[in-house]
Design an enzyme around this catalytic site. Structure first.
Site, PDB file in Angstrom:
ATOM      1  N   ASP A 137      23.710  14.024  43.277  1.00  0.00           N
ATOM      2  CA  ASP A 137      24.462  14.346  42.069  1.00  0.00           C
ATOM      3  C   ASP A 137      23.490  14.819  40.988  1.00  0.00           C
ATOM      4  O   ASP A 137      22.306  15.038  41.271  1.00  0.00           O
ATOM      5  CB  ASP A 137      25.261  13.121  41.603  1.00  0.00           C
ATOM      6  CG  ASP A 137      26.599  13.507  40.986  1.00  0.00           C
ATOM      7  OD1 ASP A 137      26.586  14.057  39.867  1.00  0.00           O
ATOM      8  OD2 ASP A 137      27.644  13.281  41.620  1.00  0.00           O
ATOM      9  N   HIS A 164      28.016  10.991  35.535  1.00  0.00           N
ATOM     10  CA  HIS A 164      28.854  11.502  36.616  1.00  0.00           C
ATOM     11  C   HIS A 164      28.517  10.817  37.941  1.00  0.00           C
ATOM     12  O   HIS A 164      29.408  10.423  38.701  1.00  0.00           O
ATOM     13  CB  HIS A 164      28.665  13.018  36.727  1.00  0.00           C
ATOM     14  CG  HIS A 164      29.577  13.684  37.696  1.00  0.00           C
ATOM     15  ND1 HIS A 164      29.223  13.930  39.007  1.00  0.00           N
ATOM     16  CD2 HIS A 164      30.845  14.154  37.550  1.00  0.00           C
ATOM     17  CE1 HIS A 164      30.228  14.541  39.614  1.00  0.00           C
ATOM     18  NE2 HIS A 164      31.224  14.687  38.763  1.00  0.00           N
ATOM     19  N   SER A 352      35.591  16.125  41.866  1.00  0.00           N
ATOM     20  CA  SER A 352      34.476  15.177  41.972  1.00  0.00           C
ATOM     21  C   SER A 352      34.957  13.794  42.358  1.00  0.00           C
ATOM     22  O   SER A 352      34.273  13.057  43.075  1.00  0.00           O
ATOM     23  CB  SER A 352      33.735  15.068  40.634  1.00  0.00           C
ATOM     24  OG  SER A 352      32.855  16.119  40.447  1.00  0.00           O
TER      25      SER A 352
END
Length: 736
Positions: A137, A164, A352
């Site tokens: 990521d 994230h 995602s």
């Protein structure tokens, strides 16, 4: 042209016994030994050479990227107003800057993964224990978050904690301290990495036995020329090469959130406002799994009520008409872990969030398959299984919005359970000029579905700048057909030239996954797998999955009509009703012993030896259809061994037996919601079992109980069997 026939033989007793023995010592997790078993199947020298090439390419492209960034004033990294992190990671062969960007209901419930967990409907107790997943990521997850314990490892040494990455990690492995945040594989460990050297690190991890990695990021769509969209480019090729060299490894990626971006002004189909032709980069690889976001209504029994693609999720197709995305999962308003504090949480939406739901579900399926088979599935098998069993929503067949449908982890697990019973899962190979055939009988209840999946070589066509080039990226074009009485059934296919049209059936020349479905199938069918032209590699491995078939005539009813046969000085023969294709497990012991003597036979009798006159013995019996599917044991039968005078005894109500020797049962209410009651001349020691139409025993107990609770069962048809000395009686009921 040569033919290879696979009759898919019925069970062999010695193989079954070996499998039973192996499963007693199985660790049920991805241990170092199991990783070594995977590594042993790989060509280590070839992998080493390829990894060296990746490192050399990385160094060269990094130097080129830095020079061009300085010359053109490109931003190296930034955080956008919507919270997405963007970072320059590569330069295309045409000099375009390639920026990676993060791609911002309950995931467990939508994927049906919770049915596999402790306390889940399938009662499998699969939670990811001992399994490992790779996560790449924009940075690493907050390792100290209370949901992770010590199960997150910073594999590449990155010190950059990323919001994230923490959200994605929570969707995968959060332990459920806050129940809403519980991850799909909440007891697994994870390797957390930033994306800087993703190809190099993944290639090394895959070579060392990694099964799955999650990539909830992609190339930023507003910073590349239009020809990139739908193209098979070098990045796509590199990832396919990693998966081809390590065939147990599978990459899972997000399709992107650019549906309304208007970033592709010249899509291969429609206008830039339609949302088509927006997938690019590694998400365009042939061998990986690309995930769309679905907005689904799932009832409390795990059934899809309706499903549509999320309003942000990027559509395919690929320019060569390949089906992308491959599969869909929940991605909207996902409650998950936050990097702002060790006890903080957040809500996020996007592909995602859908992607780790699919990745985690697939790792559970690997855990389950290994538990039953002492080996993991190849990546092509796992991918094929998930696409084969997905919930087909809207029009029949796949589409360019949601791929093959919404992932259904329960259906995939059922297919694994029913292998060699109503499912075929086969890993095989096709040599140049060879034709593979398999004859199957439909079970007359479910649709006959057959699919092939293969990890295609990465060599071949690579687009280097042509807009909407329709040249197929597929190298080895395998074909599956089903024939019956002179009629040929073809697989699904789509066309980029008419991306909104429903799927048709015909010769699929572009996808490394093909599926045929025959509704209302009856009788015998022949499945044929062949290939076009010459195989570039002389041999192509493939995985075949078939459901809705009768692999064996065995059934899961408890054996009935048990009687004593001829007795000797130290032995007696026990007999029961014959059953085709059925392996019987017979157990007996002295009533004063705790240890059962176990023997297996395909016959309807067995000789119990080394008995002592005057001693009391207990006997029980079960039917086995496959390693995973069998009946419950019959109630214990007792007898005093007296050589010629031996008689069976049990705790049945003999008065009832004498007045009505035939057992009768009925069930009410039917359909049932909360509970059912049994009526009939049921003895106090009679046992019941409830079996689903897929052959899974979901409940057992004493049949004389006043009521049986069924509120925890999924909606559908079930078979209720009651067994005592008089035999077995079965009836059906429907659970609403």
């Amino acid at each position: 042209m040569t033919y290879k026939s696979n009759p898919y033989n019925t069970l062999h007793i010695y193989m079954l016994l070996l499998l039973f023995t192996f499963n007693l010592v199985s660790v049920f997790s991805q241990s170092d030994i199991q990783k070594e078993n995977i590594r042993a199947k790989y060509n280590s020298s070839k992998l080493s050479v390829f990894n060296s090439e990746l490192k050399k390419d990385y160094d060269q492209s990094r130097d080129k990227m830095v020079r061009l960034a300085k010359a053109n004033g490109w931003t190296i990294s930034e955080t956008l107003s919507n919270g997405s992190f963007v970072e320059l990671q590569d330069v295309g062969e045409d000099g375009a800057p390639l920026y990676y960007t993060t791609l911002n209901d309950n995931v467990n419930h939508t994927s049906r993964a919770d049915a596999l967990h402790n306390g889940g409907a399938l009662k499998l107790g699969l939670n990811g224990e001992g399994m490992q997943v790779g996560v790449w990521d924009g940075g690493t997850a907050l390792k100290s978050h209370q949901e992770f314990g010590n199960r997150v490892l910073s594999a590449d040494g990155s010190e950059k904690t990323d919001k994230h990455a923490t959200m994605v990690m929570g969707t995968l492995i959060a332990s459920g301290i806050k129940e809403k945040a519980k991850g799909i594989i909440y007891k697994a460990t994870a390797l957390s990495n930033d994306w800087t050297k993703d190809k190099i690190e993944v290639a090394e991890a895959a070579a060392n036995g990694l099964l799955l990695s999650n990539h909830s990021y992609g190339i930023k769509t507003d910073r590349v020329p239009d020809w990139y969209f739908g193209s098979y480019i070098k990045i796509s090729q590199d990832w396919d090469k990693i998966m081809y060299n390590a065939p147990y490894y599978l990459m899972v990626t997000a399709s992107g959130n650019a549906q309304h971006s208007r970033d592709n002004d010249t899509p291969i189909y429609g206008k830039n406002t339609d949302g088509f032709d927006l997938i690019l980069g590694f998400s365009a690889s042939k061998n990986g799994v690309t995930v769309a976001a679905a907005e689904s209504d799932i009832d409390r029994k795990g059934n899809i009520v309706n499903a549509t693609v999320a309003g942000y999720s990027s559509f395919g197709p690929m320019d060569d008409s390949r089906i992308k995305p491959d599969i869909s999962g929940a991605g909207t308003n996902i409650f998950t872990t936050s990097s702002t504090g060790t006890k903080n949480y957040d809500v996020s939406s996007g592909t995602s969030m859908a992607t780790p739901g699919v990745t985690g579900s697939m790792l559970l399926l690997q855990q389950y398959y290994e538990r039953l088979n002492n080996t993991y599935m190849k990546a092509a098998t796992l991918k094929g299984l998930v696409l084969h069993t997905a919930d087909d929503v809207q029009n029949p067949g796949p589409d360019y919005r949601m791929g093959w449908g919404v992932i259904n982890t329960v259906a995939a697990a059922d297919a694994i359970t029913n292998e060699e019973y109503s499912t075929v899962i086969s890993e095989d190979e096709l040599e140049n000029g060879e034709i593979y055939t398999l004859t199957v009988n439909s079970n007359g209840t479910d649709p006959l579905m057959a699919s092939i999946s293969w990890t295609d070589p990465a060599t071949g066509f690579v687009n280097r700048g042509t807009l909407n080039d329709v040249t197929a990226a597929l190298v080895n074009d395998l074909d599956i057909r089903i024939e019956k009485d002179g009629k040929t059934f073809f697989p699904w296919k789509l066309s980029a030239a008419n991306a909104t049209a429903a799927a048709t059936k015909g010769d699929n020349k572009v996808d490394p996954f093909e599926k045929i479905q025959i509704d209302n199938a009856k009788g015998e069918y022949t499945i044929t797998i062949s290939h076009k032209g010459n195989l570039s590699t002389s041999v192509q491995n493939f995985s075949l999955i078939v459901t809705g078939v009768e692999v064996t005539q065995c059934n899961v009813d408890m054996p009935s009509e048990t009687n004593l046969g001829e007795a000797g000085d130290e032995s007696v023969v026990m007999e029961w009703k014959e059953a085709p294709d059925t392996l019987f497990e017979a157990q007996f012991k002295n009533e004063n012993s705790d240890d059962w003597t176990t023997e297996y036979t395909y016959n309807n009798f067995i000789e119990l030896k080394e008995l002592t006159i005057g001693e009391t013995y207990e006997f029980r019996l079960k039917a086995i259809c496959t390693e995973n599917i069998g009946s419950d044991y019959t109630p214990k039968l007792t007898f005093v061994f007296e050589a010629e005078g031996t008689e069976l005894q049990d705790a049945l109500d003999y008065e009832t037996l004498s007045t009505d020797s035939q057992m009768s049962i009925s069930v009410y209410p039917n359909p049932a919601v909360e509970e059912i009651s049994l009526e009939g001349n049921i003895s106090s020691n009679a046992a019941y079992s409830i079996v689903s139409t897929t052959g899974i025993t979901v409940k057992t107990g004493n049949a004389s109980a006043a009521k049986i609770h069924v509120s925890d069962l999924s909606e559908g048809l079930y078979i209720l069997s009651v067994q005592d000395l008089r035999g077995v009686k079965s009836t059906k009921f429907y659970k609403n």
